[in-house]
Design an enzyme around this catalytic site. Structure first.
Site, PDB file in Angstrom:
ATOM      1  N   CYS A 283       1.039  -1.124   0.014  1.00 37.31           N
ATOM      2  CA  CYS A 283       0.046  -0.035   0.076  1.00 37.31           C
ATOM      3  C   CYS A 283       0.734   1.271  -0.020  1.00 37.31           C
ATOM      4  CB  CYS A 283      -0.898  -0.151   1.259  1.00 37.31           C
ATOM      5  SG  CYS A 283       0.095  -0.095   2.655  1.00 37.31           S
TER       6      CYS A 283
ATOM      7  N   HIS B 136      -1.787   1.174   7.283  1.00 36.77           N
ATOM      8  CA  HIS B 136      -2.341   0.978   5.844  1.00 36.77           C
ATOM      9  C   HIS B 136      -2.133   2.591   5.265  1.00 36.77           C
ATOM     10  CE1 HIS B 136      -4.119   0.069   2.015  1.00 36.77           C
ATOM     11  NE2 HIS B 136      -5.184   0.870   2.203  1.00 36.77           N
TER      12      HIS B 136
ATOM     13  N   ASN C  11      -7.919   5.079  -2.074  1.00 31.67           N
ATOM     14  CA  ASN C  11      -7.158   3.545  -1.516  1.00 31.67           C
ATOM     15  C   ASN C  11      -6.725   2.963  -2.725  1.00 31.67           C
ATOM     16  OD1 ASN C  11      -6.772   1.812   0.080  1.00 31.67           O
ATOM     17  ND2 ASN C  11      -8.993   1.031   0.750  1.00 31.67           N
TER      18      ASN C  11
END
EC number: 3.4.22.16
Length: 358
Positions: free
Chosen positions: A165, A305, A325
């Site tokens: 991520c 994250h 995201n």
């Protein structure tokens, strides 16, 4: 039995569900239900494997939509059990009247532990890295902001089964900065960061931080384009080539730990900012609304994250951060989500930074 198991689990389950219930609005025009003349035999197989329950229809639609295929009866039973638990979580949460809603998505047959292993990768103490260097000016910060409207935010990407991520947060920030500076879009290599940025305390598919990735790119001399160094979602040997550089980093700017006023100033007046936060188990099923939680933490050791803050606003009197995201465009609100602003919710302002491109 072996012949039946070679069929897609979605076909088996949809056939059963279509016959089992008329009150749920099943699409009678669906050609999948015509796959086999042995409908009753297939129904019996599904019932034998899973039993009759109110969750079977939902599971059938899920397996069909996301192309899920299971290798054995045992795996199907396991995934169905996990699915039921996740579906119950979604339904019970949505009954609470919160500021957000959950929905079934591609992660519904994964346990929380599996999801953490596949998708999360920013669990590092960033406090030593993020000593604030962003300077707040007297310029008026807009009440709302959405950098997508300026056309500089690149498309949502999918990190796959790799805790990378942090690389997507990094490239997202750089792609926006590049577009802002040079008036054209670019897609940059996450895989180079996975493979090559380890000397700056990053760990490929096992985690890292955008701030450390910016430093790597600065001292490396640049980051290759996505086309030249495509994403594989696996750790590999470094294949960086200076002739394929797409962007260079002159500097990176850090937001003071937890300072949402600084973060709002940066997002509102400068450009999208890389941020990190703690994903809690219900968040993976986010669909819409402003996410909030009383169980997530906001310390440097809590965040797990990395994402990209591309704006902010207010929805139903709740201020929020608008965040991009890296779980694909079907997840959440077309790949985006909203996080409550003003409480450093889940640590969204704990590890924040943005690059200055050369």
């Amino acid at each position: 039995m072996s012949v039946k198991l070679n069929l897609s689990s979605s076909i088996l389950l949809i056939l059963f569900a279509a016959a089992a219930s008329k009150e749920i609005g099943f699409d009678e025009s669906n050609p999948i239900k015509m796959v086999s003349d042995n409908l009753h035999e297939l129904e019996d197989t599904v019932v034998q494997i899973l039993g009759q329950s109110r969750h079977v229809l939902s599971f059938s639609r899920f397996t069909h939509r996301y192309g899920k295929k299971y290798q054995s009866v045992e795996e199907m039973k396991l995934r169905f059990s996990v699915f039921k638990e996740n579906l119950d979580l979604i339904r019970s949460t949505n009954k609470k009247g919160l500021s957000y809603k959950l929905s079934l998505n591609q992660f519904a047959d994964l346990t929380w532990q599996e999801f953490q292993r596949y998708k999360l990768g920013a669990a590092q103490n960033c406090s030593a890295t993020l000593k604030g260097s962003h300077k707040i000016t007297e310029a008026t910060v807009p009440d709302t902001k959405d950098w997508r409207e300026d056309g500089i935010v690149s498309p949502v990407k999918e990190q796959g089964h790799c805790g990378s991520c942090w690389t997507f947060s990094t490239t997202g920030a750089l792609e926006a900065a590049y577009h802002q500076a040079f008036g054209k879009g670019i897609s940059l290599s996450e895989q180079q960061l996975v493979d090559c940025a380890g000397t700056f305390n990053n760990f490929g598919c096992h985690g890292g931080l955008p701030s450390q990735a910016f430093e790597y790119i600065k001292y490396n001399g640049g980051l290759d384009t996505e086309e030249a160094y495509p994403y594989t979602g696996k750790d590999g040997g470094c294949k960086f080539s200076a002739k394929n550089i797409g962007v260079q980093v002159r500097d990176s700017v850090n937001i003071t730990l937890g300072a949402e006023d600084e973060l709002k100033h940066a997002v509102g007046l400068v450009r999208p900012v890389s941020v990190a936060f703690e994903v809690v188990h219900e968040f993976r099923f986010y669909k819409k609304g402003v996410f909030t939680s009383n169980t997530c933490g906001n310390t440097p050791m809590d965040v797990n994250h990395a994402v990209l803050a591309v704006g902010y606003g207010v929805e139903d009197d709740v201020p929020y951060w608008l965040i991009k995201n890296s779980w694909g465009g079907e997840w959440g609100d077309n790949g985006y989500f909203k996080m409550e602003m003003g409480k450093n919710m889940c640590g969204v302002a704990t590890c924040s930074s943005y690059p200055v491109v050369a």
